[in-house]
Design an enzyme around this catalytic site. Structure first.
Site, PDB file in Angstrom:
ATOM      1  N   HIS A  32       3.963 -29.907   3.569  1.00 47.59           N
ATOM      2  CA  HIS A  32       4.889 -29.113   4.371  1.00 47.59           C
ATOM      3  C   HIS A  32       4.800 -29.524   5.838  1.00 47.59           C
ATOM      4  O   HIS A  32       3.993 -28.973   6.584  1.00 47.59           O
ATOM      5  CB  HIS A  32       4.559 -27.630   4.212  1.00 47.59           C
ATOM      6  CG  HIS A  32       4.585 -27.165   2.783  1.00 47.59           C
ATOM      7  ND1 HIS A  32       3.578 -27.458   1.894  1.00 47.59           N
ATOM      8  CD2 HIS A  32       5.503 -26.454   2.086  1.00 47.59           C
ATOM      9  CE1 HIS A  32       3.870 -26.934   0.710  1.00 47.59           C
ATOM     10  NE2 HIS A  32       5.022 -26.322   0.788  1.00 47.59           N
ATOM     11  N   LEU A 121       0.601 -16.201   0.330  1.00 50.75           N
ATOM     12  CA  LEU A 121       1.022 -15.682   1.639  1.00 50.75           C
ATOM     13  C   LEU A 121       0.626 -14.219   1.848  1.00 50.75           C
ATOM     14  O   LEU A 121       0.604 -13.437   0.920  1.00 50.75           O
ATOM     15  CB  LEU A 121       2.533 -15.847   1.809  1.00 50.75           C
ATOM     16  CG  LEU A 121       3.032 -17.292   1.777  1.00 50.75           C
ATOM     17  CD1 LEU A 121       4.560 -17.336   1.854  1.00 50.75           C
ATOM     18  CD2 LEU A 121       2.426 -18.115   2.899  1.00 50.75           C
ATOM     19  N   GLY A 157       7.180 -16.078   5.701  1.00 58.25           N
ATOM     20  CA  GLY A 157       6.829 -15.642   4.344  1.00 58.25           C
ATOM     21  C   GLY A 157       5.763 -14.566   4.358  1.00 58.25           C
ATOM     22  O   GLY A 157       5.860 -13.567   3.644  1.00 58.25           O
ATOM     23  N   ILE A 188      13.222 -20.168   9.150  1.00 61.94           N
ATOM     24  CA  ILE A 188      13.425 -20.990   7.953  1.00 61.94           C
ATOM     25  C   ILE A 188      12.306 -20.712   6.971  1.00 61.94           C
ATOM     26  O   ILE A 188      11.133 -20.743   7.334  1.00 61.94           O
ATOM     27  CB  ILE A 188      13.458 -22.491   8.319  1.00 61.94           C
ATOM     28  CG1 ILE A 188      14.794 -22.795   9.012  1.00 61.94           C
ATOM     29  CG2 ILE A 188      13.289 -23.374   7.079  1.00 61.94           C
ATOM     30  CD1 ILE A 188      14.945 -24.205   9.475  1.00 61.94           C
ATOM     31  N   HIS A 266      10.865 -28.084   5.282  1.00 62.29           N
ATOM     32  CA  HIS A 266       9.820 -27.091   5.018  1.00 62.29           C
ATOM     33  C   HIS A 266       8.788 -27.628   4.030  1.00 62.29           C
ATOM     34  O   HIS A 266       7.594 -27.548   4.294  1.00 62.29           O
ATOM     35  CB  HIS A 266      10.415 -25.792   4.461  1.00 62.29           C
ATOM     36  CG  HIS A 266       9.387 -24.765   4.118  1.00 62.29           C
ATOM     37  ND1 HIS A 266       9.100 -23.687   4.912  1.00 62.29           N
ATOM     38  CD2 HIS A 266       8.533 -24.664   3.065  1.00 62.29           C
ATOM     39  CE1 HIS A 266       8.131 -22.978   4.373  1.00 62.29           C
ATOM     40  NE2 HIS A 266       7.768 -23.546   3.247  1.00 62.29           N
ATOM     41  N   GLU A 415      -3.781  -0.883  -2.326  1.00 59.55           N
ATOM     42  CA  GLU A 415      -4.916  -1.465  -3.042  1.00 59.55           C
ATOM     43  C   GLU A 415      -5.113  -2.941  -2.707  1.00 59.55           C
ATOM     44  O   GLU A 415      -6.238  -3.410  -2.519  1.00 59.55           O
ATOM     45  CB  GLU A 415      -4.724  -1.296  -4.559  1.00 59.55           C
ATOM     46  CG  GLU A 415      -4.689   0.159  -5.040  1.00 59.55           C
ATOM     47  CD  GLU A 415      -3.342   0.852  -4.850  1.00 59.55           C
ATOM     48  OE1 GLU A 415      -2.361   0.171  -4.449  1.00 59.55           O
ATOM     49  OE2 GLU A 415      -3.251   2.062  -5.100  1.00 59.55           O
ATOM     50  N   PHE A 441      -5.289   0.238 -11.560  1.00 62.11           N
ATOM     51  CA  PHE A 441      -4.677  -0.333 -10.357  1.00 62.11           C
ATOM     52  C   PHE A 441      -5.356  -1.635  -9.912  1.00 62.11           C
ATOM     53  O   PHE A 441      -4.944  -2.228  -8.915  1.00 62.11           O
ATOM     54  CB  PHE A 441      -4.644   0.697  -9.222  1.00 62.11           C
ATOM     55  CG  PHE A 441      -3.847   1.931  -9.574  1.00 62.11           C
ATOM     56  CD1 PHE A 441      -2.680   1.826 -10.326  1.00 62.11           C
ATOM     57  CD2 PHE A 441      -4.253   3.184  -9.166  1.00 62.11           C
ATOM     58  CE1 PHE A 441      -1.946   2.965 -10.672  1.00 62.11           C
ATOM     59  CE2 PHE A 441      -3.519   4.326  -9.508  1.00 62.11           C
ATOM     60  CZ  PHE A 441      -2.369   4.214 -10.259  1.00 62.11           C
ATOM     61  N   ASP A 473      -3.213  12.027 -17.557  1.00 65.40           N
ATOM     62  CA  ASP A 473      -2.376  11.236 -16.656  1.00 65.40           C
ATOM     63  C   ASP A 473      -1.497  10.234 -17.403  1.00 65.40           C
ATOM     64  O   ASP A 473      -0.534   9.713 -16.838  1.00 65.40           O
ATOM     65  CB  ASP A 473      -3.234  10.526 -15.595  1.00 65.40           C
ATOM     66  CG  ASP A 473      -3.542  11.431 -14.402  1.00 65.40           C
ATOM     67  OD1 ASP A 473      -2.824  12.441 -14.233  1.00 65.40           O
ATOM     68  OD2 ASP A 473      -4.476  11.132 -13.653  1.00 65.40           O
ATOM     69  N   HIS A 477      -1.650   5.374 -16.243  1.00 67.24           N
ATOM     70  CA  HIS A 477      -2.961   5.460 -15.598  1.00 67.24           C
ATOM     71  C   HIS A 477      -4.106   5.076 -16.541  1.00 67.24           C
ATOM     72  O   HIS A 477      -5.267   5.176 -16.144  1.00 67.24           O
ATOM     73  CB  HIS A 477      -3.189   6.876 -15.053  1.00 67.24           C
ATOM     74  CG  HIS A 477      -2.430   7.153 -13.789  1.00 67.24           C
ATOM     75  ND1 HIS A 477      -1.069   6.980 -13.702  1.00 67.24           N
ATOM     76  CD2 HIS A 477      -2.843   7.552 -12.550  1.00 67.24           C
ATOM     77  CE1 HIS A 477      -0.679   7.285 -12.465  1.00 67.24           C
ATOM     78  NE2 HIS A 477      -1.724   7.622 -11.763  1.00 67.24           N
TER      79      HIS A 477
END
Lengths: 680, 680
Positions: A32, A121, A157, A188, A266, A415, A441, A473, A477
């Protein structure tokens, strides 16, 4: 050197970075170039005029940190770090090649100035937030003399990635004025212009999070200098410098016409994009025949720069020595912090109540850690009273703006951000990091967990509510596939050839003490602690249960051993071990069966033991029954081809946990049936 | 009914919702009463005065949608839906019990007015964005007569979740004025007050994303009414109504003192929190002895409300009938859209080039789908030119503010948001949804993929760059454990007893056509397409390769079958099949070995075939070698205890793909060695 000359050599150095970046990508035939060329001015001014580090001691604890977020801009990072003497021209020529020190996306290498692995990213700048928190934590304990800045560089990004919302909110809320972020805003991104996917007023967004925002022309050295100066003077808020830069700055085509501001530069070499590398190099003052050179003026300038940095670091180190002399106890403590050796804790002495949930047992250990381990930050994503990290919180206080004397980070409902911040804490050094939420999670945290594993940072992941016994739940969950999923990381070796993550699911309260011991003593890789919501009956013990539970350090051990060769081996992790014990009691009452019961806290660790030990725990040729609240495959490798793994092969349902135990067959009675079927 | 009386019954209805919510949680002995009591006023005004639906036909395609984000506020949803006649008092009494229609977190049940499964915070309102996009997509094709609003309700936790940044940006950028979000801002989250974890100016943040923001007292019916009116009149921007509400509104303790605004009422019954349910019910005008009642005045009022809604829907349906008469072709088309039957495509007729990457073959199919399937939205997280969804994009155009005649969503760098939006598109109905990124970033999407699987929505996940052959980008971009991870979903049955997700990794270009056929024909569950970056040699064919590849519909099939009983079976998915073919050629040149080669596009699907077919493809007792670019465990279940799965047990490295093939042993020569070792 007068101002005019200095400015001039600064711009020459930026052009030098552009040339090196473009040449590296062309040589590697992939990479890049465009972004690297646009961001060159900022990193050049930052590294030459602001970033404090010791060129002779790159790991100096009190150095400023620089976290790159867009890892694909690695050519820019390697190029600036070649000006500082950390990479050779050969290193740059070997960009993206097997065995080189210049991989396609930077991989943490602090000795060379690469503070973090980047590529996915958003995580890079979030790790910077973690480092900035750590610096404030340490300063609160040892004094402002050791203060340093944390800089981070983000692209379009990263600004868009969901995690940026968590990082922005937390940095603003904590008032991290030690954090300075440069946003390389070139309009860009990989497949489009930025304006095609967002109408966001980014300055306004960060102001909404309490940041100090400065917008500048990002290719103008004097504007960068002024912004960095203002950012360094800020005392209340993190600073965002929005630098409007030119993608592919300096790029031209074969006719010498500008090839700047093109989406096509890019993600591919300039040549492939339609520009001319040779003409671009000439345009930037370089030698197209041999682009891998540092201009003599730039070399001389950076020599001066490095000398100044070395001198500054020496001054700071002398200052530290003075401080250490005046504060010998604190100095010893600080030294201890940065050793990152497992704290000495008498885990056996931690009194555990009988029959509690392993999350509660974990809270008991955390209370002890809060008292004994002065360099540990624990975090929860708005569940401290449920994942039971309140065991730690109740013995300290939350980190808040202006007061970092506490050691608990209330991360809010974020999280992934929390996990990435913990990676940043670990990378900074000096402080242990742990974070908690419900096990289901962990799905949100996977990208950061993977980076923990890849970077080999010893973050502790605390995941409570480990099974369908979450109960009412319901299926959203109730983890089913999560244990099998996270244990996949036990099957991956990191770049040091070690198991990339240690996943521990303890079977009762005292095994939880042992699990925490294992987690704290695992200083080389991340550790996961997978904990029950519901109470668990203590496993049977012939003597001292803690000593027996200590065998969990081998990954698996025999909880109940028959006098003679077993007729059947029962194995499980977590609360299912106690269900097996109950089932074995029932079936023994019916007849004379020799049953061996095994608790497997970590299959990955168990597979590292001697063949003899493995064969003792899981003797060959004996029918083996596994019980797991997760997918059957979770234990498939342990029960073997002729054994059976009983688990769940469907999503959960909303109902009280004991009802689900009945419906799903997690009862002593059903274990009897399964054993009888296996032996039939 | 005069204004005074109407207002009064409105507030009575809100109190009725509060009573029912609190009583449900108390009865279930678990749940979240506080938020439900605070949000009651909004849902009451919304459902009674604004939300257009047909009580006699809850699935009416042109109904307004209501997406709940905080699933833990289910008592509020079930209560308002009991006023509209969708739940009985017995249903409420059975809240959170086995077999009830009122699970702890709502699970999609459109016939009862539950538009989405919720619980994992942030995803609910992001699905609403997907529904709002779908509505604009349909209106652009059929006219404003079918316009409807999409409402969503979010809490403090959802506002904090990282995904909210993606949802907020995309909704603002697309100018979704049909989207109206109520933010139940009560300054309390599960473990702390909100101010302890954020200093965010939420109004400003959403304004930065181009939203229309209105801040009101959220328990004031007339303020809610005015805000909803203004939001309905907005034509350019999505609207955020920030409603400052009182957690546990109306709650009192045993002495009748206020128990409002307490963290403790967030996640447990009022009684457990220290309030008094009986006194609270009395305070709200109810009967503590029998809280599960609808007040007579409220019942009468909602009877009127429902009659009006029914009448309005009848008018709209008559309008549609008129339109259909005037536009018979469009009407047929629209009817076809909502049938959600697999489109009729001649996949065999799609000309595939030989030897291309499967991502390129996918692009060829996508080009055809863009031309033939008028009701499909494809999205990419800023990688369309790399994941090759540009095959679709090049035959349509991007959705942009004010013009929804295109069919491509440029999601920006926000993978989880994109996936969740696709869930929302699928839930709205009428339109197929597909989304793409690199396979390694499926890690970011896992929480939404799980919801796709749980909700049984047929979203197509397109994941390219499926292996270490990403090459130079290095370990952060090289999937290793991802295929094993995602295939865990093939091992979970959904609530219909079906495999919860179909994961397909095609072996060459024509198998990719078949994979797309399978994906489009799988209208009941999500499908994953796992595609190569690098070119793949076509598999050998004795006749028509497409027809042979069609056997992939059985999950696995024999690519090369020896004349007699095989000496060895080789199996793989994706590009590794062609590596096996090359290895087999080499070893055949050395001697007379009977080799059976198997392509396994989906183990889960293969395991659904007859025992005879499975035994034909993988004959018992024959040495079996599997080859996978993922973890060896990916194929462990297929090679069996006596076979061997050759894969990667470590993170990747940055180098050209062909170098990695050599280093990691993915060559014909190494296959020969592995076969020889297996047979030795």
């Amino acid at each position: 050197m007068d101002k005019q000359v200095e400015l001039s050599v600064t711009d020459m150095a930026s052009d030098n970075i552009r040339i090196l970046s473009a040449a590296m990508v062309e040589q590697a035939k992939s990479g890049h170039p465009g972004g690297a060329m646009g961001g060159a001015d900022f990193v050049n001014v930052l590294f030459s005029e602001f970033l404090n580090f010791d060129p002779t001691d790159m790991k100096w604890a009190n150095r400023d940190r620089f976290f790159l977020d867009p890892g694909h801009m690695s050519p820019m990072l390697y190029s600036i770090l070649s000006l500082t003497g950390n990479y050779s021209m050969d290193d740059l020529k070997n960009f993206r090649q097997w065995g080189s020190v210049t991989p396609g996306h930077p991989e943490v290498d602090q000795a060379r100035g690469v503070e973090n692995t980047s590529g996915p990213l958003g995580q890079g700048h979030t790790m910077a937030v973690g480092a900035a928190i750590t610096e404030r934590f340490l300063v609160a304990r040892f004094g402002e003399w050791m203060a340093h800045k944390t800089y981070t560089f983000i692209s379009d990004g990263g600004i868009q990635e969901e995690i940026a919302q968590g990082a922005g909110r937390i940095a603003g809320t904590l008032g991290l004025s030690n954090l300075i972020m440069f946003y390389d805003s070139n309009n860009i991104q990989l497949s489009t212009k930025v304006e095609e996917v967002t109408c966001e007023d980014t300055a306004k967004k960060y102001e909404a999070w309490g940041w100090h925002v400065i917008t500048i022309k990002g290719n103008d050295a004097s504007a960068i200098r002024a912004a960095l100066k203002a950012a360094n003077e800020e005392t209340e808020r993190p600073t965002l410098i929005i630098g409007q830069t030119l993608m592919g700055k300096g790029a031209v085509d074969i006719d010498g016409c500008s090839f700047e501001n093109m989406v096509s530069t890019h993600g591919q070499p300039l040549g492939a994009a339609g520009a001319s590398l040779a003409k671009t190099i000439e345009n930037l003052g370089g030698n197209a025949e041999n682009p891998f050179q540092i201009f003599p003026e730039v070399e001389a300038y950076y020599k001066e720069v490095l000398a100044k940095k070395e001198a500054y670091a020496a001054t700071k180190k002398a200052e530290q020595a003075e401080w250490a002399k005046a504060n010998p106890e604190l100095a010893t403590k600080l030294e201890g912090f940065f050793k990152m050796e497992a704290p000495e804790i008498d885990y056996e002495a931690i009194a555990q109540k009988s029959g509690v949930a392993t999350r509660v047992a974990s809270a008991t250990v955390l209370a002890e850690l809060a008292k004994k381990v002065d360099n540990m930050i624990v975090s929860s994503a708005d569940l401290s009273n449920s994942d039971k990290t309140d065991g730690f919180l109740n013995n300290t206080k939350a980190l808040v703006k202006g007061d970092f004397s506490g050691a608990f980070l209330q991360a809010g409902v974020a999280e992934l951000t929390m996990a990435s911040i913990c990676n940043g804490i670990a990378l900074h050094g000096g402080v242990w990091a742990a974070c908690a939420t419900f096990f289901v999670f962990s799905d949100y945290m996977k990208p950061a967990v993977r980076l923990s594993a890849l970077m080999q940072v010893p973050v502790k992941y605390i995941w409570s509510h480990d099974a369908f016994r979450v109960g009412e739940d319901g299926p959203t969950h109730q983890p089913i596939e999560q244990e099998a999923q996270i244990r996949l990381m036990e099957q991956i070796k990191n770049h040091s050839g070690e198991m990339s993550l240690l996943a521990l699911r303890p079977a009762d309260a005292l095994e939880t003490s042992v699990a925490w011991k294992m987690a704290m003593e695992n200083t080389k890789t991340p550790t996961a602690l997978i904990l029950s919501r519901q109470n668990i009956k203590d496993l049977p013990s012939k003597g001292k249960r803690y000593e027996e539970a200590l065998q969990a350090e081998k990954g698996a051990y025999i909880v109940e051993k028959p006098a003679t060769t077993p007729d059947v081996v029962l194995l499980a992790s977590g609360s299912e071990v106690s269900t097996l014990v109950a089932g074995a009691e029932l079936i023994r009452a019916k007849g004379n069966l020799n049953i061996q019961i095994v608790s497997v806290i970590s299959e990955g660790l168990f597979r590292q033991q001697s063949a003899e030990y493995q064969a003792e725990v899981l003797p060959a040729g004996i029918p083996t029954l596994g019980l797991t609240a997760g997918l059957p495959v979770t234990l498939q490798g342990l029960v073997g081809a002729n054994g059976k793994s009983v688990g769940l092969d469907h999503f959960g349902y909303s109902a009280p946990a004991n009802v689900l135990d009945e419906k799903f067959g997690f009862t002593a009675e059903n274990i009897v049936k399964e054993i009888e079927a296996l032996l039939a």
